[in-house]
Write a protein that holds these residues in place. Structure first.
Motif, PDB file in Angstrom:
ATOM      1  N   PRO A 186       0.802  -1.230   0.000  1.00  0.00           N
ATOM      2  CA  PRO A 186       0.000   0.000   0.000  1.00  0.00           C
ATOM      3  C   PRO A 186       0.835   1.280   0.000  1.00  0.00           C
ATOM      4  O   PRO A 186       0.373   2.322  -0.485  1.00  0.00           O
ATOM      5  N   MET A 187       2.057   1.216   0.499  1.00  0.00           N
ATOM      6  CA  MET A 187       2.932   2.398   0.474  1.00  0.00           C
ATOM      7  C   MET A 187       3.261   2.824  -0.948  1.00  0.00           C
ATOM      8  O   MET A 187       3.653   3.966  -1.190  1.00  0.00           O
ATOM      9  N   PHE A 188       3.125   1.896  -1.884  1.00  0.00           N
ATOM     10  CA  PHE A 188       3.459   2.155  -3.276  1.00  0.00           C
ATOM     11  C   PHE A 188       2.221   2.208  -4.175  1.00  0.00           C
ATOM     12  O   PHE A 188       2.332   2.136  -5.394  1.00  0.00           O
ATOM     13  N   GLY A 189       1.046   2.326  -3.542  1.00  0.00           N
ATOM     14  CA  GLY A 189      -0.192   2.470  -4.302  1.00  0.00           C
ATOM     15  C   GLY A 189      -0.876   1.172  -4.696  1.00  0.00           C
ATOM     16  O   GLY A 189      -1.884   1.203  -5.390  1.00  0.00           O
ATOM     17  N   TRP A 190      -0.357   0.051  -4.264  1.00  0.00           N
ATOM     18  CA  TRP A 190      -0.979  -1.248  -4.548  1.00  0.00           C
ATOM     19  C   TRP A 190      -1.751  -1.660  -3.306  1.00  0.00           C
ATOM     20  O   TRP A 190      -1.248  -1.533  -2.195  1.00  0.00           O
ATOM     21  N   HIS A 191      -2.960  -2.187  -3.479  1.00  0.00           N
ATOM     22  CA  HIS A 191      -3.803  -2.500  -2.331  1.00  0.00           C
ATOM     23  C   HIS A 191      -4.379  -3.923  -2.406  1.00  0.00           C
ATOM     24  O   HIS A 191      -5.590  -4.093  -2.493  1.00  0.00           O
ATOM     25  N   PRO A 192      -3.503  -4.919  -2.365  1.00  0.00           N
ATOM     26  CA  PRO A 192      -4.016  -6.291  -2.365  1.00  0.00           C
ATOM     27  C   PRO A 192      -4.739  -6.577  -1.048  1.00  0.00           C
ATOM     28  O   PRO A 192      -4.346  -6.080   0.006  1.00  0.00           O
ATOM     29  N   LYS A 193      -5.803  -7.355  -1.142  1.00  0.00           N
ATOM     30  CA  LYS A 193      -6.557  -7.721   0.060  1.00  0.00           C
ATOM     31  C   LYS A 193      -6.507  -9.235   0.221  1.00  0.00           C
ATOM     32  O   LYS A 193      -6.969  -9.981  -0.642  1.00  0.00           O
ATOM     33  N   VAL A 194      -5.921  -9.649   1.337  1.00  0.00           N
ATOM     34  CA  VAL A 194      -5.830 -11.064   1.688  1.00  0.00           C
ATOM     35  C   VAL A 194      -6.368 -11.195   3.106  1.00  0.00           C
ATOM     36  O   VAL A 194      -6.033 -10.390   3.973  1.00  0.00           O
TER      37      VAL A 194
ATOM     38  N   LYS B 123     -10.953  -2.601   3.398  1.00  0.00           N
ATOM     39  CA  LYS B 123     -10.278  -2.351   2.124  1.00  0.00           C
ATOM     40  C   LYS B 123      -8.952  -3.096   2.040  1.00  0.00           C
ATOM     41  O   LYS B 123      -8.511  -3.466   0.969  1.00  0.00           O
ATOM     42  N   GLY B 124      -8.303  -3.304   3.195  1.00  0.00           N
ATOM     43  CA  GLY B 124      -6.990  -3.916   3.208  1.00  0.00           C
ATOM     44  C   GLY B 124      -7.004  -5.338   3.734  1.00  0.00           C
ATOM     45  O   GLY B 124      -8.055  -5.947   3.949  1.00  0.00           O
TER      46      GLY B 124
ATOM     47  N   MET C  82       5.090  -5.749  13.627  1.00  0.00           N
ATOM     48  CA  MET C  82       5.812  -5.671  12.359  1.00  0.00           C
ATOM     49  C   MET C  82       4.975  -5.127  11.213  1.00  0.00           C
ATOM     50  O   MET C  82       5.525  -4.611  10.247  1.00  0.00           O
ATOM     51  N   CYS C  83       3.654  -5.265  11.303  1.00  0.00           N
ATOM     52  CA  CYS C  83       2.780  -4.865  10.202  1.00  0.00           C
ATOM     53  C   CYS C  83       2.219  -3.468  10.408  1.00  0.00           C
ATOM     54  O   CYS C  83       1.755  -3.133  11.502  1.00  0.00           O
ATOM     55  N   LYS C  84       2.255  -2.675   9.363  1.00  0.00           N
ATOM     56  CA  LYS C  84       1.730  -1.310   9.400  1.00  0.00           C
ATOM     57  C   LYS C  84       0.354  -1.206   8.747  1.00  0.00           C
ATOM     58  O   LYS C  84      -0.477  -0.428   9.182  1.00  0.00           O
TER      59      LYS C  84
END
Length: 169
Positions: A96-104, A159-160, A133-135
């Motif tokens: 998501p920091m780079f504009g990609w928003h995969p949802k798992v 969304k995430g 560790m996860c933001k």
């Protein structure tokens, strides 16, 4: 819901209603771990069995998410997730920091110590370590049937990505 296992099964059935959902992991298609029974009623065509290849599995699920699927990435024990920490913490969490928003939606359990203690390599709880560790990936622990249903409902609407750690009281 009367018990934890029924709540988990109900949540899995609700997720399975989504057209783009696919369940990926060990013991999702073939019995071999207790997690298999929690998928009772989930169509086999929505299940993809993985070998013991945790790091690849998380990366694969990230790819599926980027391609429009909603993978339910299942690890029978949170201890096994140490092997996928690179893909979870350095890739899925940071995209998501780079504009990609995969949802798992990542599903795992804390191994019980009763009636049989499987030893520390199968019964530790690393949820707080993953949370630190996860933001962008939400890390949620569930202990009761009500929490199970709520957590999976929120994860589905989010969304995430979400890591849900099942740890019944």
């Amino acid at each position: 819901m009367s018990n934890f296992k029924e709540a988990v099964n109900s949540a899995m059935l609700k997720l399975a209603e989504q057209e783009n959902v696919i369940f990926v992991g060990q013991s999702v298609r073939y019995d071999g771990a207790a997690i298999f029974d929690s998928l009772k009623g989930v169509p086999m065509e929505k299940r993809l069995e993985m070998p013991v290849i945790e790091d690849f599995q998380m990366g694969f699920c990230t790819g599926l998410a980027l391609a429009g699927k909603l993978p339910i990435c299942i690890y029978p024990r949170i201890d096994f997730m140490l092997l996928c920490a690179n893909q979870l913490v350095n890739h899925l969490d940071k995209l998501p920091m780079f504009g990609w928003h995969p949802k798992v939606i990542i599903r795992t359990t804390v191994g019980g110590k009763k009636p049989l203690d499987a030893g520390p390599q199968h019964t530790q709880n690393h949820a707080e370590a993953f949370r630190l560790m996860c933001k962008s990936v939400d890390v949620v622990q569930v202990h009761t049937p009500t929490e199970v249903l709520l957590a999976y409902s929120i994860a589905l609407a989010a969304k995430g990505s979400t890591l849900i750690v099942e740890n019944p009281l």
